[in-house]
Design a protein around this motif. Sequence first.
Motif, mmCIF file in Angstrom:
data_model
loop_
_atom_site.group_PDB
_atom_site.id
_atom_site.type_symbol
_atom_site.label_atom_id
_atom_site.label_comp_id
_atom_site.label_asym_id
_atom_site.label_seq_id
_atom_site.Cartn_x
_atom_site.Cartn_y
_atom_site.Cartn_z
ATOM 1 N N GLU A 1 -10.574 3.236 -1.397
ATOM 2 C CA GLU A 1 -10.034 1.881 -1.627
ATOM 3 C C GLU A 1 -9.312 1.361 -0.392
ATOM 4 O O GLU A 1 -9.428 0.187 -0.037
ATOM 5 N N LEU A 2 -8.548 2.238 0.267
ATOM 6 C CA LEU A 2 -7.831 1.824 1.489
ATOM 7 C C LEU A 2 -8.834 1.490 2.593
ATOM 8 O O LEU A 2 -8.670 0.504 3.314
ATOM 9 N N CYS A 3 -9.892 2.303 2.710
ATOM 10 C CA CYS A 3 -10.909 2.047 3.739
ATOM 11 C C CYS A 3 -11.596 0.708 3.478
ATOM 12 O O CYS A 3 -11.860 -0.060 4.408
ATOM 13 N N LEU B 1 0.819 -1.225 0.000
ATOM 14 C CA LEU B 1 0.000 0.000 0.000
ATOM 15 C C LEU B 1 0.851 1.274 0.000
ATOM 16 O O LEU B 1 0.326 2.382 0.067
ATOM 17 N N LYS B 2 2.176 1.080 -0.084
ATOM 18 C CA LYS B 2 3.099 2.197 0.106
ATOM 19 C C LYS B 2 2.923 3.303 -0.938
ATOM 20 O O LYS B 2 3.117 4.480 -0.651
ATOM 21 N N HIS B 3 2.532 2.919 -2.172
ATOM 22 C CA HIS B 3 2.393 3.929 -3.237
ATOM 23 C C HIS B 3 1.333 4.970 -2.890
ATOM 24 O O HIS B 3 1.401 6.106 -3.336
ATOM 25 N N LYS B 4 0.357 4.576 -2.052
ATOM 26 C CA LYS B 4 -0.683 5.536 -1.636
ATOM 27 C C LYS B 4 -0.407 6.129 -0.262
ATOM 28 O O LYS B 4 -0.661 7.294 -0.012
ATOM 29 N N THR B 5 0.084 5.272 0.655
ATOM 30 C CA THR B 5 0.189 5.679 2.066
ATOM 31 C C THR B 5 1.580 6.162 2.468
ATOM 32 O O THR B 5 1.718 6.893 3.453
ATOM 33 N N GLY B 6 2.613 5.711 1.738
ATOM 34 C CA GLY B 6 3.993 5.992 2.151
ATOM 35 C C GLY B 6 4.473 5.087 3.263
ATOM 36 O O GLY B 6 5.581 5.241 3.777
ATOM 37 N N LEU B 7 3.628 4.094 3.654
ATOM 38 C CA LEU B 7 3.895 3.278 4.851
ATOM 39 C C LEU B 7 3.877 1.786 4.517
ATOM 40 O O LEU B 7 3.124 1.356 3.643
ATOM 41 N N PRO B 8 4.652 0.982 5.260
ATOM 42 C CA PRO B 8 4.497 -0.477 5.137
ATOM 43 C C PRO B 8 3.282 -0.935 5.940
ATOM 44 O O PRO B 8 2.826 -0.211 6.835
ATOM 45 N N ILE B 9 2.752 -2.114 5.638
ATOM 46 C CA ILE B 9 1.675 -2.679 6.471
ATOM 47 C C ILE B 9 2.340 -3.127 7.774
ATOM 48 O O ILE B 9 3.209 -3.994 7.766
ATOM 49 N N SER B 10 1.941 -2.499 8.873
ATOM 50 C CA SER B 10 2.637 -2.731 10.144
ATOM 51 C C SER B 10 1.673 -2.530 11.312
ATOM 52 O O SER B 10 0.681 -1.818 11.199
ATOM 53 N N THR B 11 2.015 -3.151 12.449
ATOM 54 C CA THR B 11 1.223 -2.989 13.682
ATOM 55 C C THR B 11 1.231 -1.529 14.159
ATOM 56 O O THR B 11 0.390 -1.141 14.967
ATOM 57 N N TYR B 12 2.201 -0.735 13.686
ATOM 58 C CA TYR B 12 2.449 0.626 14.162
ATOM 59 C C TYR B 12 1.284 1.582 13.860
ATOM 60 O O TYR B 12 0.988 2.467 14.641
ATOM 61 N N PHE B 13 0.606 1.386 12.725
ATOM 62 C CA PHE B 13 -0.330 2.406 12.242
ATOM 63 C C PHE B 13 -1.778 2.131 12.665
ATOM 64 O O PHE B 13 -2.131 1.014 13.038
ATOM 65 N N SER B 14 -2.621 3.164 12.572
ATOM 66 C CA SER B 14 -3.948 3.128 13.204
ATOM 67 C C SER B 14 -4.936 2.153 12.575
ATOM 68 O O SER B 14 -5.790 1.601 13.281
ATOM 69 N N ALA B 15 -4.898 1.962 11.251
ATOM 70 C CA ALA B 15 -5.945 1.176 10.573
ATOM 71 C C ALA B 15 -6.103 -0.213 11.182
ATOM 72 O O ALA B 15 -7.227 -0.661 11.430
#
Length: 561
Positions: A224-226, A143-157
């Motif tokens: 799409e992310l939601c 998802l990095k191309h949209k979010t700038g982030l890796p899929i990780s436990t760190y983030f809120s989603a």
Amino acid sequence: MNGTMAASSNRIMLGPLVAAIDQGTSSTRFLVFNSKTAELLSHHQVEIKQSFPKEGWVEEDPKEILQSVYECMDRTCEKLTQLNIDISNIKAIGVTNQRETTIVWDKETGEPLYNAIVWLDLRTQSTVERLISKTPGRNKNHLKHKTGLPISTYFSAVKLKWLMDNVEEVHRAVVSKRAMFGTVDSWIIWCLTGGRSGGVHCTDVTNASRTMLFNIHTLDWDPELCKYFDIPMEILPKVRSSSEIYGLMKSGALNGIPISGCLGDQSAALVGQMCFQEGQAKNTYGTGCFLLRNTGAKPVMSDHGLLTTVAYKLGRDKPACYALEGSVAIAGAVVRWLQDNLGIIQTSEELEKMAASVGTSYGCYFVPAFSGLYAPYWEPSARGIICGLTQFTNRKHVAFAALEAVCFQTREILDAMNQDSGIPLSQLQVDGGMTSNRLLMQLQADILCIPVVKPSMPETTALGAAMAAGSAEGVSVWSLRPEDLSEVTSEKFEPQINPEESEFRYARWKKAVEKSKNWETTEPVANGNGETSIFCSVPLGFYIIGSMLMLVGAKYIAGHS
């Protein structure tokens, strides 16, 4: 009579003041600045309790967080009154906060529906592994191309998804359209602007960019992310710029004052350190450690494990600025762990004395991967280790190794940043609570082999939030024009050891990091009898299945020979 006149003339001389709420992981502060000189006039701080209900779980009470904000405001106003400073001179309030920490509340009762799940929390590890396994090529950067982030436990989603899937009250409130989601900034602003009586449900671009639900190019929630995380968009706050009037205070001594600045803590520190030019960077030493480098008006994607994040957007019609970020989960938290869990020290000041008394870790290395490893590895399965122990090692060496760990982790993210940008930093601007530890600052300069520069006013995070609030349209008491920014006095720590020794120690650290990886796979699943199956251990499962296949194959070959 003269005293009164002096006091009143004093008040007039100060001019407009701007306040900041700084709600961090371990404490809440309220600080008041002179908007003309950026001088800190008064502040108050309250510690926040963290609870650890299960291994890897980290929670805080949203009502305690809110109560601490009110207490800090009241105490600071009292202190200002004692200093003969008129609190009616406070023209605006900014909010800065621990990012990613996730709260869901009921908009009709105003009550939180569960504790805040803190950014460090690891309960979503199995969700994250499941999501990554479903991506093409098991790619955590899917998802990095949209979010700038890796899929990780760190983030809120993933935290929000966990709450919706596992907490009945949250699930019911979402279904009956009563639920509101927010990071800590949203919760505070909603409550302070009236709560269930017309409270403003908003966040800013910097906090939104840490959720994995926000598109950093369109600067809005991404449908799409939601959908990917199964999050209904109506529970999300409205995304605003970092500097505009969101609403007015609805109670207390500061009733009617606009809340007009909002920045995630690391973005606020970047602003407070005046890193407005592309290429400028700062490192904040708080609970974790966060190195941000301003990359200007374009998001730059990292090839070396860094995050791409929104740095700030200082006005509704102003462009967004982006940053590359290296995030380290455990920095100051290691001090708290040595104090609360091991009882090696009683206070954080004691750590500096103890480490200084030996001046070396004597070959002992401490990788504090309590919440897995963040940048540049993004390894949720890593766990903390202390290695290189001998009979000679004592608690003083462990204390020194803990400080070195903070410096080595910073070196790793600085190396990644230099590789991504191609332009090495010639010095490092630092801030945050741990920078009062002079030994740590000297160690940092030695391990990076570049000077470390520390401003004499350490509260740069709160200063950044105050600058955003004071410069907002409709407030305009703080000018952010380069020629109007106040001069910052600072102290410089120069490297004092030879680079060869520094490189040797860093190579050893890297070796220790490798040993901390792949320690913990997802929780084992009990079989029907409540016993754990050996097949839950992935490597062991492969080994046993592989062995069985080899046996079957051997029999088959034997039967055909």
